[in-house]
Design a protein around this motif. Structure first.
Motif, PDB file in Angstrom:
ATOM      1  N   LEU A  71       0.814  -1.205   0.000  1.00  0.00           N
ATOM      2  CA  LEU A  71       0.000   0.000   0.000  1.00  0.00           C
ATOM      3  C   LEU A  71       0.849   1.257   0.000  1.00  0.00           C
ATOM      4  CD1 LEU A  71      -2.752   1.333   0.087  1.00  0.00           C
ATOM      5  CD2 LEU A  71      -2.745   1.103   2.582  1.00  0.00           C
ATOM      6  N   SER A  72       1.887   1.314   0.802  1.00  0.00           N
ATOM      7  CA  SER A  72       2.720   2.523   0.840  1.00  0.00           C
ATOM      8  C   SER A  72       3.374   2.765  -0.513  1.00  0.00           C
ATOM      9  CB  SER A  72       3.779   2.397   1.937  1.00  0.00           C
ATOM     10  OG  SER A  72       4.635   1.296   1.692  1.00  0.00           O
ATOM     11  N   VAL A  74       2.096   1.811  -3.412  1.00  0.00           N
ATOM     12  CA  VAL A  74       1.011   2.243  -4.299  1.00  0.00           C
ATOM     13  C   VAL A  74       0.761   3.746  -4.153  1.00  0.00           C
ATOM     14  CG1 VAL A  74      -1.473   2.085  -4.706  1.00  0.00           C
ATOM     15  CG2 VAL A  74      -0.140   0.008  -4.442  1.00  0.00           C
ATOM     16  N   LEU A  75       0.677   4.220  -2.920  1.00  0.00           N
ATOM     17  CA  LEU A  75       0.385   5.638  -2.694  1.00  0.00           C
ATOM     18  C   LEU A  75       1.480   6.528  -3.273  1.00  0.00           C
ATOM     19  CD1 LEU A  75      -1.011   5.497   0.965  1.00  0.00           C
ATOM     20  CD2 LEU A  75      -2.275   5.441  -1.194  1.00  0.00           C
ATOM     21  N   VAL A  95      -4.144  11.209   2.895  1.00  0.00           N
ATOM     22  CA  VAL A  95      -5.077  10.143   3.231  1.00  0.00           C
ATOM     23  C   VAL A  95      -6.010  10.635   4.326  1.00  0.00           C
ATOM     24  CG1 VAL A  95      -5.329   7.767   4.050  1.00  0.00           C
ATOM     25  CG2 VAL A  95      -3.365   8.403   2.621  1.00  0.00           C
ATOM     26  N   VAL A 172     -12.452   5.050  -3.010  1.00  0.00           N
ATOM     27  CA  VAL A 172     -12.303   3.607  -2.925  1.00  0.00           C
ATOM     28  C   VAL A 172     -13.634   3.036  -2.467  1.00  0.00           C
ATOM     29  CG1 VAL A 172     -11.118   1.696  -1.803  1.00  0.00           C
ATOM     30  CG2 VAL A 172      -9.844   3.754  -2.411  1.00  0.00           C
ATOM     31  N   TYR A 177     -11.191   8.276  -0.175  1.00  0.00           N
ATOM     32  CA  TYR A 177     -10.047   7.730   0.558  1.00  0.00           C
ATOM     33  C   TYR A 177      -9.021   8.817   0.861  1.00  0.00           C
ATOM     34  CZ  TYR A 177      -5.817   5.002   1.428  1.00  0.00           C
ATOM     35  OH  TYR A 177      -4.668   4.484   1.984  1.00  0.00           O
ATOM     36  N   ALA A 206      -6.390   4.727  -9.543  1.00  0.00           N
ATOM     37  CA  ALA A 206      -5.705   4.714  -8.245  1.00  0.00           C
ATOM     38  C   ALA A 206      -6.595   4.101  -7.173  1.00  0.00           C
ATOM     39  CB  ALA A 206      -5.299   6.129  -7.850  1.00  0.00           C
ATOM     40  N   ILE A 210      -5.478   0.979  -4.857  1.00  0.00           N
ATOM     41  CA  ILE A 210      -5.468   1.065  -3.395  1.00  0.00           C
ATOM     42  C   ILE A 210      -6.290  -0.062  -2.791  1.00  0.00           C
ATOM     43  CG2 ILE A 210      -6.266   2.456  -1.434  1.00  0.00           C
ATOM     44  CD1 ILE A 210      -5.512   4.937  -3.128  1.00  0.00           C
ATOM     45  N   GLU A 211      -7.458  -0.321  -3.358  1.00  0.00           N
ATOM     46  CA  GLU A 211      -8.301  -1.403  -2.839  1.00  0.00           C
ATOM     47  C   GLU A 211      -7.610  -2.754  -3.005  1.00  0.00           C
ATOM     48  OE1 GLU A 211     -11.713  -3.399  -1.270  1.00  0.00           O
ATOM     49  OE2 GLU A 211     -10.692  -1.466  -1.008  1.00  0.00           O
ATOM     50  N   ALA A 213      -4.387  -3.290  -3.030  1.00  0.00           N
ATOM     51  CA  ALA A 213      -3.309  -3.355  -2.040  1.00  0.00           C
ATOM     52  C   ALA A 213      -3.865  -3.637  -0.649  1.00  0.00           C
ATOM     53  CB  ALA A 213      -2.514  -2.052  -2.055  1.00  0.00           C
ATOM     54  N   ARG A 214      -4.995  -3.046  -0.315  1.00  0.00           N
ATOM     55  CA  ARG A 214      -5.592  -3.298   1.004  1.00  0.00           C
ATOM     56  C   ARG A 214      -6.075  -4.746   1.108  1.00  0.00           C
ATOM     57  NH1 ARG A 214      -9.459   1.604   2.870  1.00  0.00           N
ATOM     58  NH2 ARG A 214     -10.806   0.711   1.264  1.00  0.00           N
TER      59      ARG A 214
END
Length: 470
Positions: A71-72, A74-75, A95, A172, A177, A206, A210-211, A213-214
């Motif tokens: 996730l980090s 990805v951001l 965020v 998201v 998000y 994006a 993010i989803e 990755a979560r």
């Protein structure tokens, strides 16, 4: 009928004169006309090329952020790809807190070392001023003069000057998000509608990244928790010091078959084992649990050399269960009149790594034997090696050293160098460093067990090797 008669006849019938081809303008006007048309066509072609390049850039950006699973990462990738798409010098992603009222995290990109140093110690923005407009209203935002905007709260000391802003919300699963902020195009022009459109499109991709990755983090956490439930909690092995690490594979939902174990045996020796079941699914994890449990019982019950324990284990498994190919290293650390001695046997597994007190490393290479579930008719050899007081014995699985782009020998050499570099650390810290900086590609789960050998004072008397169980 002549041509003139035909024209006269057409006029009398109301059809009018026949259409005439357009006449070119006079020569000087023709040159101007051609130049104008060529310039117009060139402008259209450049616009089409720019649109194609921007579309290709957007597609490349979507692929880039979709390829990340952490996730980090990805951001940060979202910020940097958005900057590249519109030619922005600065970018950030805020965020939102679960309340949706302020920013709980702020990822920045584009600041140089001097700018970062100037902002050191200053809290990150939480969504006041112009940045807060997107929190209040998640519609795309373009600002040509940040300091002159009615909502501007000013910049903290040391903040680089910023005049223009493009902000886009990231959703998201239908909920906001966070917010993506871009500032200062390299060409010094304000952000335009085309910039807004491409960043809005990126924000849609994006949200999906993010989803993903979560979800990956949740699945990995569940797999790791399940795997850890199958691993034992090691008892006190005093006077030995022991430390272990298990890490799941980086692939989502990949259960592993790696395990470790250590125990004090009834004859006051210490038994240690590490193993790896082939496969990366629930079947592999279940097979690992069966093999580990059976091996633990046999090791505790029998005062036989490790090779005989492995032979008995292989026979029992092949008679009672259908298991995949499995590698194991099984060892007993026995007291000796001059200290401690390692007696071990392997079933196709990596040899133990010994790190001496003077930081020399040695792989205890010996006849490896065949893995379990291959053949019960092949003899398994035992091996012995003295263990200097203060040395470290390291047992590990292939996930620590295998890399698709490097040879296995390179991975083993890199692990030995890494171990020698950090062997003087506390043992728990030592194994964490090896797991954090492993030379493998992370595509497989990994397990490692490190044992620090104590001094040889007041050792228990050794029992008869190969004697009956007591």
């Amino acid at each position: 009928m002549s041509e003139q008669d035909a024209r006269d006849e057409g006029e009398r019938e109301g059809t009018g004169p026949a259409p005439q081809p357009p006449q070119p303008p006079p020569a000087p006007d023709l040159r101007i006309y051609v130049d104008t048309e060529l310039e117009r066509i060139g402008t259209q072609l450049r616009a089409l090329a720019d649109a194609k390049d921007r579309l290709q850039g957007l597609l490349d950006a979507v692929l880039a952020i979709s390829g990340e699973l952490d996730l980090s990462a990805v951001l940060r990738r979202i910020v940097t790809t958005a900057m590249d798409l519109v030619g922005a010098r600065y970018g950030a992603l805020g965020v939102l807190h679960e309340s949706g009222e302020y920013l709980k995290e702020f990822i920045t990109a584009g600041l140089n070392e001097e700018e970062r140093a100037a902002l050191a110690g200053i809290p990150f923005p939480h969504g006041r001023g112009v940045l807060g407009l997107l929190i209040q209203d998640p519609e795309p935002l373009r600002v040509e003069n940040i300091p002159g905007h009615p909502s501007s709260a000013g910049f903290p000391p040391g903040h680089p000057p910023m005049r223009t802003l493009l902000g886009v919300a990231i959703s998201v699963r239908g909920e906001i998000y966070g917010d993506l902020y871009l500032s200062e195009r390299y060409d010094s022009r304000p952000f335009d509608r085309e910039d807004e459109d491409v960043v809005v499109a990126l924000a849609g991709a994006a949200g999906i990244a993010i989803e993903n990755a979560r979800l990956f983090a949740q699945e990995r956490e569940s797999a790791e928790r399940f795997q850890r439930l199958l691993l034992p909690s090691l008892p006190d092995l005093s006077p030995f010091e022991v430390a272990t690490v298990y890490r799941p594979a980086t692939q989502p939902s990949r259960l592993g078959g790696d395990w470790y174990d250590a125990m004090v045996l009834p004859d006051d020796t210490v038994g240690v084992t590490i193993g790896d079941v082939g496969g990366h699914d629930l079947d592999a994890a279940a097979a690992m649990a069966r093999i580990h449990s059976m091996l633990r019982a046999l090791l505790y019950d029998r005062r036989t050399p490790p090779s005989e324990v492995l032979v008995q284990l292989d026979r029992a498994l092949q008679a009672t269960a259908d298991i995949p190919v499995t590698t194991v290293c099984l060892a007993r650390i026995e007291p000796h009149e001059t200290g401690w001695v390692l007696r071990w046997s392997t079933a196709g597994h990596f040899p133990p790594l010994l790190i001496t007190p003077d930081l020399e490393t040695e792989y205890l290479d010996a006849e490896p034997g065949v893995p379990l579930a291959v053949s019960t008719g092949i003899a398994r050899p035992d091996h012995t090696h003295e263990l200097p007081a203060g040395s470290i014995l390291l047992l590990f699985t292939d996930g620590l050293v295998e890399h698709h782009a490097h040879s296995l020998d390179e991975g083993l050499t890199a692990l030995a160098d890494l171990a020698a570099t950090h062997a003087e650390r506390p043992l728990k810290e030592f194994v964490r460093v090896l797991a954090d900086h492993h030379p493998s590609d992370g595509q497989d789960d990994m397990a490692l067990l490190a044992l620090r050998i104590p001094a040889s004072t007041r050792c228990p008397e050794p029992g008869p090797p190969g004697g009956p169980a007591v």
